[in-house]
Design a protein around this motif. Structure first.
Motif, PDB file in Angstrom:
ATOM      1  N   ALA A 119      42.938  23.208  38.671  1.00 25.19           N
ATOM      2  CA  ALA A 119      43.462  24.056  37.600  1.00 25.19           C
ATOM      3  C   ALA A 119      44.546  25.003  38.080  1.00 25.19           C
ATOM      4  N   THR A 120      44.515  25.363  39.360  1.00 27.14           N
ATOM      5  CA  THR A 120      45.490  26.327  39.878  1.00 27.14           C
ATOM      6  C   THR A 120      46.633  25.670  40.638  1.00 27.14           C
ATOM      7  N   PRO A 178      50.257  28.960  29.463  1.00 25.81           N
ATOM      8  CA  PRO A 178      49.062  28.229  29.909  1.00 25.81           C
ATOM      9  C   PRO A 178      48.485  27.329  28.832  1.00 25.81           C
ATOM     10  N   GLY A 179      47.925  26.212  29.286  1.00 26.80           N
ATOM     11  CA  GLY A 179      47.161  25.359  28.390  1.00 26.80           C
ATOM     12  C   GLY A 179      45.762  25.934  28.207  1.00 26.80           C
ATOM     13  N   LYS A 180      44.902  25.180  27.534  1.00 30.55           N
ATOM     14  CA  LYS A 180      43.561  25.688  27.252  1.00 30.55           C
ATOM     15  C   LYS A 180      42.760  25.909  28.534  1.00 30.55           C
ATOM     16  N   GLY A 181      42.824  24.947  29.462  1.00 30.02           N
ATOM     17  CA  GLY A 181      42.084  25.081  30.701  1.00 30.02           C
ATOM     18  C   GLY A 181      42.566  26.248  31.541  1.00 30.02           C
ATOM     19  N   GLN A 182      43.884  26.363  31.685  1.00 25.42           N
ATOM     20  CA  GLN A 182      44.434  27.466  32.465  1.00 25.42           C
ATOM     21  C   GLN A 182      44.148  28.805  31.798  1.00 25.42           C
ATOM     22  N   PHE A 183      44.228  28.839  30.476  1.00 28.04           N
ATOM     23  CA  PHE A 183      43.942  30.079  29.754  1.00 28.04           C
ATOM     24  C   PHE A 183      42.497  30.514  29.960  1.00 28.04           C
ATOM     25  N   LEU A 184      41.574  29.563  29.899  1.00 28.14           N
ATOM     26  CA  LEU A 184      40.161  29.881  30.093  1.00 28.14           C
ATOM     27  C   LEU A 184      39.908  30.385  31.507  1.00 28.14           C
ATOM     28  N   GLU A 224      42.143  31.748  33.597  1.00 28.99           N
ATOM     29  CA  GLU A 224      42.783  33.039  33.794  1.00 28.99           C
ATOM     30  C   GLU A 224      42.027  34.156  33.091  1.00 28.99           C
ATOM     31  N   SER A 225      41.443  33.850  31.944  1.00 27.70           N
ATOM     32  CA  SER A 225      40.651  34.862  31.230  1.00 27.70           C
ATOM     33  C   SER A 225      39.434  35.266  32.048  1.00 27.70           C
ATOM     34  N   GLY A 226      38.755  34.263  32.626  1.00 27.67           N
ATOM     35  CA  GLY A 226      37.599  34.572  33.461  1.00 27.67           C
ATOM     36  C   GLY A 226      37.986  35.346  34.706  1.00 27.67           C
ATOM     37  N   TYR A 227      39.099  34.948  35.324  1.00 25.06           N
ATOM     38  CA  TYR A 227      39.555  35.645  36.518  1.00 25.06           C
ATOM     39  C   TYR A 227      39.951  37.082  36.199  1.00 25.06           C
ATOM     40  N   ASP A 228      40.674  37.275  35.103  1.00 24.14           N
ATOM     41  CA  ASP A 228      41.085  38.627  34.719  1.00 24.14           C
ATOM     42  C   ASP A 228      39.871  39.503  34.406  1.00 24.14           C
ATOM     43  N   PHE A 229      38.847  38.903  33.817  1.00 22.66           N
ATOM     44  CA  PHE A 229      37.636  39.664  33.509  1.00 22.66           C
ATOM     45  C   PHE A 229      36.975  40.182  34.789  1.00 22.66           C
ATOM     46  N   ILE A 230      36.882  39.321  35.799  1.00 21.50           N
ATOM     47  CA  ILE A 230      36.282  39.740  37.065  1.00 21.50           C
ATOM     48  C   ILE A 230      37.217  40.690  37.810  1.00 21.50           C
ATOM     49  N   ARG A 231      38.501  40.349  37.835  1.00 16.29           N
ATOM     50  CA  ARG A 231      39.472  41.153  38.587  1.00 16.29           C
ATOM     51  C   ARG A 231      39.601  42.563  38.036  1.00 16.29           C
ATOM     52  N   ASN A 232      39.794  42.661  36.728  1.00 12.66           N
ATOM     53  CA  ASN A 232      40.059  43.962  36.125  1.00 12.66           C
ATOM     54  C   ASN A 232      38.809  44.623  35.556  1.00 12.66           C
ATOM     55  N   GLY A 233      37.974  43.827  34.881  1.00 10.68           N
ATOM     56  CA  GLY A 233      36.801  44.400  34.222  1.00 10.68           C
ATOM     57  C   GLY A 233      35.704  44.800  35.176  1.00 10.68           C
ATOM     58  N   ILE A 234      35.643  44.166  36.349  1.00 14.45           N
ATOM     59  CA  ILE A 234      34.610  44.520  37.331  1.00 14.45           C
ATOM     60  C   ILE A 234      35.256  45.072  38.602  1.00 14.45           C
ATOM     61  N   GLY A 235      36.135  44.284  39.218  1.00 14.93           N
ATOM     62  CA  GLY A 235      36.711  44.695  40.485  1.00 14.93           C
ATOM     63  C   GLY A 235      37.456  46.016  40.423  1.00 14.93           C
ATOM     64  N   ARG A 236      38.477  46.093  39.601  1.00 15.58           N
ATOM     65  CA  ARG A 236      39.292  47.301  39.548  1.00 15.58           C
ATOM     66  C   ARG A 236      38.549  48.471  38.937  1.00 15.58           C
ATOM     67  N   ASP A 237      37.791  48.222  37.874  1.00 13.66           N
ATOM     68  CA  ASP A 237      37.091  49.317  37.208  1.00 13.66           C
ATOM     69  C   ASP A 237      35.975  49.914  38.060  1.00 13.66           C
TER      70      ASP A 237
END
Length: 265
Positions: A57-58, A65-71, A73-86
């Motif tokens: 995928a990467t 992004p297509g559907k797979g890449q969007f999904l 990236e959404s999961g990665y952004d959630f972990i990166r920003n919603g958990i890691g950075r916060d």
């Protein structure tokens, strides 16, 4: 052995035999402590498949992004920003994102196969797998803390500021127990207990419902239908718990790492 296979085996026996811990020990090759078990194979396959999917995928990322890449990236952004950075903070979080993302995706996929045919076996219901993941986290946050503060400085930092001198020895012993025993123990036990209890409950409902429906008389078969319906409801509830447990494990990992890089207790 899937839930349906266990139901068939149950039907071949006389009387009702409730499922137990032995049903979660499923050696495929060998026996004893060094047996290659079904959950071990499931864990290995999910890790390999997850790695292949992420690499594929990467490899060719697109600006739109297509559907797979969007999904992904959404999961990665959630972990990166919603958990890691916060949780860890904007200055320190980035180097820990690979660990957090790996933990979350690996636990989530292994949890989800617990209710998806033909696997229907949550690997985290075997205590060895949560312990292995816990050890990775355990070594990571202690190593980060020692590297940041030094061995002696790390031990000194365990004492909360402002504690009266007369009670400080007791508080320090409690803090040592928290960092070196309680944290890793509860991190592994929470994941294991939720996966084990949820799957055990579904097993009881399915096997009990099958027995009541096919091997009893009168109005009891009706209760078997109710048990089957309730097992389906519980499977959807279990899906929610599985996602939540992957999130909680990753969130606690980030919390421990944040504590390790912090200059305060």
């Amino acid at each position: 052995m899937t839930v349906h296979a266990m139901a068939a085996a149950q039907a071949a026996e006389e009387g009702w035999h409730a499922p137990g811990v032995a049903d979660f020990w499923q050696p495929l090759i060998g026996d004893g402590n060094w047996a290659i078990t079904r959950p071990a194979i499931v864990f290995a396959l999910t890790a390999i498949i997850l790695g292949i999917v992420l690499v594929a995928a990467t490899r060719k990322l697109k600006l739109v992004p297509g559907k797979g890449q969007f999904l992904l990236e959404s999961g990665y952004d959630f972990i990166r920003n919603g958990i890691g950075r916060d949780v860890i903070g904007s200055k320190e979080f980035l180097k820990f994102v690979p660990l957090l993302f790996t933990m979350f995706t690996l636990i989530l996929v292994n949890n989800l196969v617990g209710v998806i045919p033909p696997v229907q076996f949550p690997t985290m219901s075997r205590i060895g797998f949560p312990i292995a993941l816990m050890l990775v986290v355990y070594v990571s946050y202690h190593a980060v803390a020692v590297r940041r503060k030094g061995g002696l400085g790390y031990l000194k930092s365990l004492m909360p500021p402002g504690v009266p001198g007369w009670i400080s020895p007791l508080v320090y012993v409690l803090e040592l127990a928290t960092y070196f025993v309680t944290r890793p123990f509860t991190l592994a036990l929470r994941l294991f207990a939720n996966m084990f209890a949820g799957h055990m409950l579904i097993l009881v409902l399915v096997l009990g419902g099958e027995y009541l429906l096919l091997h009893t008389d009168g109005l009891l078969p009706v209760t078997g239908v109710v048990a089957f319906v309730f097992s389906i409801v519980m499977m959807f509830f279990e899906l929610l718990i599985q996602v939540l447990q992957a999130y909680v494990f990753t969130l606690l990992t980030a919390t421990y790492l944040a504590d390790a890089v912090s200059n305060e207790h």
